[in-house]
Enzyme design. Structure first.
Site, short mmCIF file in Angstrom:
data_model
loop_
_atom_site.label_atom_id
_atom_site.label_comp_id
_atom_site.label_asym_id
_atom_site.label_seq_id
_atom_site.Cartn_x
_atom_site.Cartn_y
_atom_site.Cartn_z
N CYS A 120 0.93 -1.13 0.10
CA CYS A 120 -0.02 0.00 0.12
C CYS A 120 1.02 1.14 0.07
O CYS A 120 0.23 2.18 -0.16
CB CYS A 120 -0.97 -0.05 1.15
N GLY B 175 -14.29 9.84 1.10
CA GLY B 175 -12.99 8.90 0.88
C GLY B 175 -13.19 7.78 1.88
O GLY B 175 -12.31 7.33 2.29
N GLY C 94 -11.89 -13.44 -12.51
CA GLY C 94 -10.76 -12.57 -12.51
C GLY C 94 -10.40 -11.87 -13.74
O GLY C 94 -11.04 -12.30 -15.05
N HIS C 95 -9.41 -11.04 -13.81
CA HIS C 95 -8.80 -10.56 -14.95
C HIS C 95 -7.32 -10.31 -14.82
O HIS C 95 -6.83 -10.18 -14.01
CB HIS C 95 -9.47 -9.00 -15.11
N ASP D 244 -11.81 -3.95 3.13
CA ASP D 244 -12.48 -2.68 2.86
C ASP D 244 -13.64 -3.03 3.15
O ASP D 244 -14.70 -2.53 3.53
CB ASP D 244 -12.27 -2.31 1.48
N LYS E 252 0.85 3.61 -3.21
CA LYS E 252 -0.52 4.31 -3.57
C LYS E 252 -0.23 5.62 -3.98
O LYS E 252 0.86 6.41 -3.71
CB LYS E 252 -1.35 4.45 -2.27
#
Length: 330
Positions: free
Chosen positions: A12, A44, A134-135, A86, A15
């Site tokens: 992270c 946010g 997924g991708h 999240d 970011k």
């Protein structure tokens, strides 16, 4: 092959800086949001929440990042736990996930990619969340994460704009993940404590927060404790007071900081929050630890959660100050 050598940043900490990100999305919300959108871009928060039929809300999020450790299986587990977080941070339960994989197929073996996916699958299984495809794309830099969909009771959400003065602040995982990961990237030295913290789901912490009656929370990831607390205090219209002596840290975190293993993301976090920070005589090193860019960190809850440490409290708003650092009055 060391996975972290193929990434410009780690976890992270890679970011986009919070100040830059807020400027980019500033015009992407407003009057067009439907009444069914309970949580969007405005403050946010950790995920989007939409009310659907029969008293149910859908929680939607996506999270992926560059390698934070060299072991591909551990990276997969960490990235999955981080993406699932999240949903937990909103008070939801994940119900389905899809993989997001970027892979330099000409530079790293596909067998290693399979280990990353296996790690993600194992953590999703632990969460009781099926992974349904997924991708993937061919990319010069490896990245992995998930898009996760969950469900929640719209009357029992954990939001970052529901904090009120007078309630304590609880942190459910120790800090220090960022400096330990920076040391790992630079030296190859593994911190078992950091890996264990990152692969731990925030499921039980979220359940405990809801059981304790909490209505305000966020998870602590790339913007650090100070960055995420600033967003929570700003959204809630309060000031937060942190007792630095009450904040828990992982073993070795202070030593890693003293050795200089501080990411650029951590320094950008502190620069962003500093204009809104009343730090008194707190030393710069302590501020860097409080701003340390976490990967798959814990929950920051407005309210007392049994079994987890209280690190401060919310107080009435103080003009121009979102965070004060100093021991809470007894």
């Amino acid at each position: 092959m060391r996975l972290t050598e193929y990434a410009h940043g780690g976890g992270c900490a890679c970011k986009i800086p919070p100040g830059e990100l807020e400027a980019v999305v500033a015009g992407l919300f407003g009057d067009s949001a439907p009444d069914s959108l309970l949580v969007g871009l405005d403050d946010g928060d950790d995920a989007a929440v939409v009310r659907i039929a029969n008293g149910t809300a859908v929680v939607a999020t996506a999270d992926f990042f560059t390698p934070v450790v060299d072991d591909p299986y551990d990276w997969g587990r960490i990235a999955a736990a981080n993406a699932l977080s999240d949903v937990y941070a909103m008070g939801g339960t994940p119900v389905v996930a899809v993989n997001l994989l970027c892979w330099p197929r000409d530079r790293l073996p596909m067998e290693m990619a399979a280990e990353v996916l296996r790690g993600g699958l194992d953590v999703a299984r632990e969460a009781g969340c099926p992974v349904a495809g997924g991708h993937s794309v061919d990319d010069p830099e490896p990245k992995y994460g998930m898009a996760v969909t969950g469900v929640a009771d719209p009357a029992r959400l954990l939001r970052n704009d529901r904090g009120v003065a007078g309630v304590p602040l609880t942190l459910t995982k120790p800090l220090g993940i960022g400096v330990l990961n920076s040391r790992h990237k630079a030296t190859g030295e593994v911190s078992p404590a950091a890996v264990a913290a990152m692969i731990t789901l925030n499921r039980d912490a979220a359940a405990a927060a809801l059981a304790a009656g909490a209505v305000c929370a966020t998870d602590v990831t790339g913007f650090g404790l100070l960055g995420h607390l600033h967003k929570l205090a700003r959204a809630s219209g309060v000031t937060a007071r942190i007792d630095p002596g009450a904040v828990p840290y992982l073993p070795g975190a202070r030593e890693a900081l003293a050795a200089g293993y501080v990411s650029g993301g951590t320094r950008r976090n502190l620069d962003w929050v500093r204009p809104h920070l009343a730090a008194g005589d707190v030393k710069e090193d302590e501020l860097l630890l409080l701003a340390d860019a976490q990967t798959s960190g814990g929950l920051l809850v407005a309210g007392e959660v049994p079994g987890f440490p209280v690190i401060g409290e919310l107080t009435p708003a103080r003009a121009g100050v979102s965070i004060e650092i100093g021991q809470a009055p007894t």
